[in-house]
Each structure stands twice: as structure tokens, then as C-alpha cells.
Design a protein around this motif. Structure first.
Motif, short mmCIF file in Angstrom:
data_model
loop_
_atom_site.label_atom_id
_atom_site.label_comp_id
_atom_site.label_asym_id
_atom_site.label_seq_id
_atom_site.Cartn_x
_atom_site.Cartn_y
_atom_site.Cartn_z
N LYS A 18 0.84 -1.19 0.00
CA LYS A 18 0.00 0.00 0.00
C LYS A 18 0.87 1.24 0.00
O LYS A 18 1.90 1.29 0.68
N PRO A 19 0.49 2.28 -0.73
CA PRO A 19 1.26 3.53 -0.71
C PRO A 19 1.12 4.20 0.66
O PRO A 19 0.15 3.95 1.39
N SER A 23 -3.75 10.84 4.40
CA SER A 23 -4.92 11.34 5.13
C SER A 23 -5.61 10.18 5.83
O SER A 23 -5.50 9.02 5.39
N VAL A 24 -6.31 10.49 6.91
CA VAL A 24 -7.00 9.47 7.70
C VAL A 24 -8.31 10.06 8.24
O VAL A 24 -8.51 11.27 8.23
N CYS A 229 -12.85 -0.88 11.55
CA CYS A 229 -11.83 0.14 11.30
C CYS A 229 -10.73 -0.46 10.41
O CYS A 229 -10.44 -1.64 10.48
N ASP A 230 -10.13 0.39 9.59
CA ASP A 230 -9.01 -0.07 8.75
C ASP A 230 -7.75 -0.27 9.59
O ASP A 230 -6.92 -1.14 9.29
N TYR A 231 -7.62 0.54 10.65
CA TYR A 231 -6.47 0.46 11.54
C TYR A 231 -6.95 0.68 12.97
O TYR A 231 -7.98 1.33 13.19
N VAL A 232 -6.20 0.16 13.93
CA VAL A 232 -6.58 0.29 15.34
C VAL A 232 -5.38 0.70 16.18
O VAL A 232 -4.29 0.14 16.02
N ASP A 265 5.12 5.51 11.27
CA ASP A 265 6.31 4.82 10.76
C ASP A 265 5.92 3.60 9.93
O ASP A 265 6.58 3.27 8.94
N LYS A 266 4.83 2.96 10.32
CA LYS A 266 4.41 1.73 9.64
C LYS A 266 3.56 2.00 8.40
O LYS A 266 3.66 1.29 7.39
N HIS A 267 2.72 3.03 8.46
CA HIS A 267 1.71 3.21 7.41
C HIS A 267 1.80 4.51 6.62
O HIS A 267 1.17 4.61 5.55
#
Length: 276
Positions: A18-19, A23-24, A229-232, A265-267
Motif C-alpha cells: 500500500k502507498p 490522510s485518515v 476500522c481499517d487500523y486500530v 512509521d508503519k503506514h
């Protein structure tokens, strides 16, 4: 032939990589003083210029979410949360019914949000409240902003319900402590930030019992909402950090900031990015 193979391999790996996120959208849980974790995450996002497209929140998450969407920086909110003025919002001041009121919170919001309307905010904001009359949660995103936020932060047993249009509302976290629903299908890259993964207190006074009741109720259906959620971001806290104890704001802010940096850092960072 070799060129075609390389192109196919490149396409294959891109489908899995994934790029970096630019934005979130955020879902901010309730949690009282532990909401300082939200501030730390927001500060990390601001430092790295990750755009917040929308916020859905309840209880303390609604207070922080509304202020951030109004343009108040996380560091300024941290200073406010540490102040005696903010702590006084939740001090004992019983009315004739034996309950606390949210009058002081409304006055505080008046200082930072001049126009009392969701439409006045710089970022779309959704506020989760619990309808005491119907026994269901509702999402507010139009009308009286400050009343909605006050209702969302109204801890049951301790605070008097807030009346809106003839209905009585209390803490949004009672029926939905991670209100991801209004963001689904509207926004991508939804981050659920949950701040109630903590060591349980053994105290049994009225405040401790009220907090425990809300926490237990809010855990219903929590897992399925986290999965949406896409991320937690859900750090484990090895101390209780009671809901109305704001003495640990700095510590909790730092926890949130470090969690935010880990996420970024991860995403959100490419291999070419450096620290701002």
C-alpha cells in the motif's frame, strides 16, 4: 521477454504494497482523562502533516474531536486538560436532584468554539450520544454542537441527562464507545483509537462504580466495531488511570504520541521520508 516479466513482477508486488497514507479519518473512544492519549496521536499526525479528514467521537473523544475540528491544536488542548479550570468541570457540585450538571463544560466550549453549529467546524465531526428514553445510541452532526458534546460526555449516575428536542441524552460510550458507523463508506483509512484497555481498579466508591458500569457496558460489541476500522490504536495501560483523574495527562499524552509515531512509521512514511 525479460522486460515483460519485470513489469508483471512490479505489478504483482504493487498489489500487495500500500502507498503511504496521506490522510485518515479518526474514531475517538470515550475514556475521560485517558483521552489525553487521543491528543498524543493527533499531535503525531500534525507533526507529520497527515491530514485528518473527519472525526467521530463520544464522551471525552467527542470533546477532543469537536475542539480539534474547530482548529484547536493538540498541545493547546493538553494544556487545557491539565488546568484546574478543566478539572473543575467534573468536580462535585450537586444540584437539587443529587446530580452533577455539564454547565461548566458548555462554558469551556464557548471559549474555543464561537459558533454553536456543526457546520462551523473546519473538519467534519460526528458526535455519538446515548438516548436515555429510547435506549439507543444516536449520531449527531447537525444542530446544537455544544449540547451534543455535553450530552456525549454526561457520565450516567453522576451527571444529569442533557435534554435535546424533548429527549434525554447521556454518555455516548454507554451504547457505542467506538462510533465508527458514520465514517463507513464515506472515508478511507479509518483509525479506531481506543483508550480503555487498562488495568481494572479495585475501588468501589460511587465514582469508581459509575466508571466501571460505563466501561463494562461500552465493551459490548467493541470487537466488531474495531474490526470495521481499517487500523486500530489500542495501547494496553498497566495502571488504572481513573476517568476523572487528570494528573497523568502528560504521561498519557506521551503514550498516545508514541503510538502515533509507530502508526506513522508503519503506514504513512515512505523509505525516502525523514523526520520533520
Amino acid at each position: 521477454m525479460v522486460k515483460i516479466t519485470i513489469m508483471k513482477l512490479t505489478h504483482y508486488f504493487k498489489s500487495f504494497i500500500k502507498p503511504p497514507l496521506k490522510s485518515v479519518a479518526l474514531v475517538l473512544s470515550g475514556g475521560g482523562a485517558r483521552g489525553a492519549i487521543h491528543l498524543g496521536v493527533l499531535q503525531a499526525l500534525d507533526v507529520y502533516k497527515i491530514k485528518v479528514e473527519a472525526i467521530s467521537g463520544c464522551s471525552m473523544g467527542a470533546i477532543i474531536g469537536s475542539l480539534y475540528c474547530a482548529g484547536i491544536p493538540p498541545l493547546e488542548m493538553k494544556t487545557l486538560m491539565k488546568s484546574k479550570k478543566f478539572a473543575s468541570i467534573f468536580h462535585i457540585s450537586w444540584n437539587k436532584r443529587g446530580l452533577l450538571t455539564m454547565t461548566r463544560l458548555k462554558k469551556t466550549l464557548n471559549e474555543f468554539i464561537p459558533i454553536n453549529d456543526f457546520e462551523s467546524l473546519k473538519i467534519p465531526f460526528y458526535c455519538c450520544v446515548s438516548n436515555l428514553d429510547t435506549g439507543k445510541y444516536e449520531i449527531m452532526n447537525t444542530g446544537d454542537l455544544k449540547k451534543s458534546v455535553a450530552a456525549s460526555a454526561t457520565i450516567p449516575i453522576l451527571f444529569e441527562p442533557v435534554e435535546i428536542n424533548g429527549q434525554h441524552y447521556i454518555d455516548g460510550g454507554l451504547f457505542n464507545n467506538l462510533p465508527v458507523q458514520p465514517l463507513l463508506k464515506r472515508y478511507k483509512n479509518i483509525i479506531g483509537i481506543h483508550v480503555n484497555n487498562y488495568k481494572h481498579s479495585k475501588m468501589h466508591n460511587i465514582r469508581a462504580v459509575a466508571e466501571r458500569v460505563v466501561t463494562l457496558a461500552s465493551k459490548r460489541n467493541l470487537d466488531e466495531r474495531l474490526e470495521k476500522c481499517d487500523y486500530v490504536i489500542n495501547p494496553y495501560l498497566d495502571k488504572t488511570y481513573r476517568v476523572l483523574d487528570f494528573r497523568h495527562t502528560n504521561t498519557l499524552f506521551d503514550i498516545g504520541y508514541q503510538e502515533g509515531l509507530k502508526f506513522i512509521d508503519k503506514h504513512c512514511k515512505s523509505s525516502l521520508q525523514t523526520k520533520p
